[in-house]
Motif scaffolding. Structure first.
Motif, PDB file in Angstrom:
ATOM      1  N   LEU A 106       0.832  -1.208   0.000  1.00  0.00           N
ATOM      2  CA  LEU A 106       0.000   0.000   0.000  1.00  0.00           C
ATOM      3  C   LEU A 106       0.868   1.260   0.000  1.00  0.00           C
ATOM      4  O   LEU A 106       0.580   2.214  -0.716  1.00  0.00           O
ATOM      5  N   GLU A 107       1.933   1.250   0.756  1.00  0.00           N
ATOM      6  CA  GLU A 107       2.842   2.405   0.795  1.00  0.00           C
ATOM      7  C   GLU A 107       3.448   2.657  -0.593  1.00  0.00           C
ATOM      8  O   GLU A 107       3.517   3.794  -1.061  1.00  0.00           O
ATOM      9  N   GLU A 140       0.765   4.100  -2.900  1.00  0.00           N
ATOM     10  CA  GLU A 140       0.550   5.527  -2.634  1.00  0.00           C
ATOM     11  C   GLU A 140       1.625   6.383  -3.290  1.00  0.00           C
ATOM     12  O   GLU A 140       1.320   7.423  -3.895  1.00  0.00           O
ATOM     13  N   GLU A 154       1.116   9.234  -6.587  1.00  0.00           N
ATOM     14  CA  GLU A 154       1.489  10.652  -6.512  1.00  0.00           C
ATOM     15  C   GLU A 154       2.012  11.184  -7.845  1.00  0.00           C
ATOM     16  O   GLU A 154       1.997  12.393  -8.072  1.00  0.00           O
ATOM     17  N   SER A 168      -5.525  11.750  -2.884  1.00  0.00           N
ATOM     18  CA  SER A 168      -5.532  11.156  -1.546  1.00  0.00           C
ATOM     19  C   SER A 168      -5.744   9.653  -1.694  1.00  0.00           C
ATOM     20  O   SER A 168      -6.467   9.206  -2.581  1.00  0.00           O
ATOM     21  N   VAL A 169      -5.092   8.899  -0.837  1.00  0.00           N
ATOM     22  CA  VAL A 169      -5.219   7.443  -0.824  1.00  0.00           C
ATOM     23  C   VAL A 169      -5.527   7.048   0.610  1.00  0.00           C
ATOM     24  O   VAL A 169      -4.793   7.418   1.530  1.00  0.00           O
ATOM     25  N   ARG A 170      -6.619   6.329   0.799  1.00  0.00           N
ATOM     26  CA  ARG A 170      -6.945   5.865   2.147  1.00  0.00           C
ATOM     27  C   ARG A 170      -7.451   4.433   2.096  1.00  0.00           C
ATOM     28  O   ARG A 170      -8.044   4.011   1.104  1.00  0.00           O
ATOM     29  N   ARG A 171      -7.185   3.748   3.151  1.00  0.00           N
ATOM     30  CA  ARG A 171      -7.651   2.362   3.268  1.00  0.00           C
ATOM     31  C   ARG A 171      -8.917   2.360   4.094  1.00  0.00           C
ATOM     32  O   ARG A 171      -8.999   3.001   5.140  1.00  0.00           O
ATOM     33  N   ILE A 181      -9.360   0.217  -0.973  1.00  0.00           N
ATOM     34  CA  ILE A 181      -8.514   1.399  -1.043  1.00  0.00           C
ATOM     35  C   ILE A 181      -9.299   2.414  -1.860  1.00  0.00           C
ATOM     36  O   ILE A 181      -9.818   2.097  -2.935  1.00  0.00           O
ATOM     37  N   VAL A 217      -9.052   6.033  -3.724  1.00  0.00           N
ATOM     38  CA  VAL A 217      -8.139   7.033  -4.265  1.00  0.00           C
ATOM     39  C   VAL A 217      -8.995   8.146  -4.859  1.00  0.00           C
ATOM     40  O   VAL A 217      -9.917   7.873  -5.627  1.00  0.00           O
ATOM     41  N   TYR A 249      -2.204   0.177  -9.965  1.00  0.00           N
ATOM     42  CA  TYR A 249      -2.585  -0.978  -9.155  1.00  0.00           C
ATOM     43  C   TYR A 249      -2.058  -2.267  -9.787  1.00  0.00           C
ATOM     44  O   TYR A 249      -1.443  -3.096  -9.124  1.00  0.00           O
TER      45      TYR A 249
END
Length: 177
Positions: free
Chosen positions: A88-89, A92, A96, A111-114, A119, A121, A148
Motif C-alpha cells: 500500500l505504501e 501511494e 502521486e 488522496s489514498v486511504r484504506r 482502497i 483514491v 494498481y
C-alpha cells in the motif's frame, strides 16, 4: 449536488466511457474497478485566465474517485500485514506521479486511504474546458488502475478482478496488440 450543466453532460457523452448515475455523478465503465466522477460547477479563478476580474470564469470541479480492493482482498491465501502495508505504501507513492497523465499541466494531489478491504483514491481538478476536465478525470482513473496492476506481487493465487486483468494482458501480449 446540483444538476450538471449541458456542456458537462455533453462532454461525458462525447467521451463515451461514462454512464450517468445521477444529476452530477458518472460511472467510468472501461476499468475493472469502480471509478466515479462527480462534478460541481462553480465560478472560480482559473489559472489559465490570468489575473484580475477577467480571470473569474465558469469552471467545473471534477472529483474522480477510484475504489480498489486491497491486495489481501484479491488473493486466495493470507497476505502478511507487513507485505500488505509495504504494498500500500508503494502504491501511494506511485499514485502521486499522476500529474503527467493529464492533458493540461496540473499539480494534482491525490488522496489514498484504506477503508477495510478497500482502497479509495480520490483527486479533484478544476477546469473551464469541460471536455478536457472529463478527459483528465478519465486519465486519472485509468492511471490508478494501471498503477494498481503494476503493483501486483507475483507468487499469490489471485481472484477477480485481478485474474481477468492478467488474462486480458496475456492475450494482448500474445497477439501483439
Amino acid at each position: 449536488m446540483s444538476e450538471a450543466s449541458t456542456s458537462v453532460q455533453r462532454a461525458f457523452e462525447t467521451d463515451g466511457s461514462f454512464e450517468r448515475i445521477d444529476g452530477s455523478t458518472w460511472d467510468y465503465t472501461t476499468t475493472a474497478f469502480d471509478g466515479r466522477v462527480t462534478v460541481d460547477p462553480s465560478e472560480r479563478r482559473d489559472p489559465e485566465s490570468g489575473t484580475g476580474a477577467d480571470s473569474v470564469t465558469e469552471a467545473t470541479t471534477f472529483t474522480a474517485t477510484v475504489t480498489l480492493p486491497t491486495l489481501s482482498a484479491v488473493t486466495d491465501e493470507h497476505v502478511a500485514d507487513v507485505v500488505e502495508d509495504g504494498w500500500l505504501e508503494t502504491f501511494e507513492l506511485r499514485v502521486e506521479d499522476v500529474s503527467g497523465v493529464t492533458r493540461r499541466s496540473r499539480d494534482l494531489d491525490p488522496s489514498v486511504r484504506r477503508s477495510g478491504s478497500e482502497i479509495v483514491v480520490e483527486v479533484s481538478l478544476t477546469d473551464a474546458n469541460t471536455a478536457r476536465g472529463v478527459a483528465d478525470a478519465a486519465a486519472f482513473v485509468d492511471f490508478v488502475e494501471g498503477t494498481y496492476v503494476q503493483g501486483i506481487i507475483p507468487g499469490y493465487d489471485y481472484t477477480e478482478p485481478v485474474t481477468s486483468i492478467r488474462s486480458k494482458a496475456r492475450q494482448h501480449g500474445n497477439d501483439g496488440a
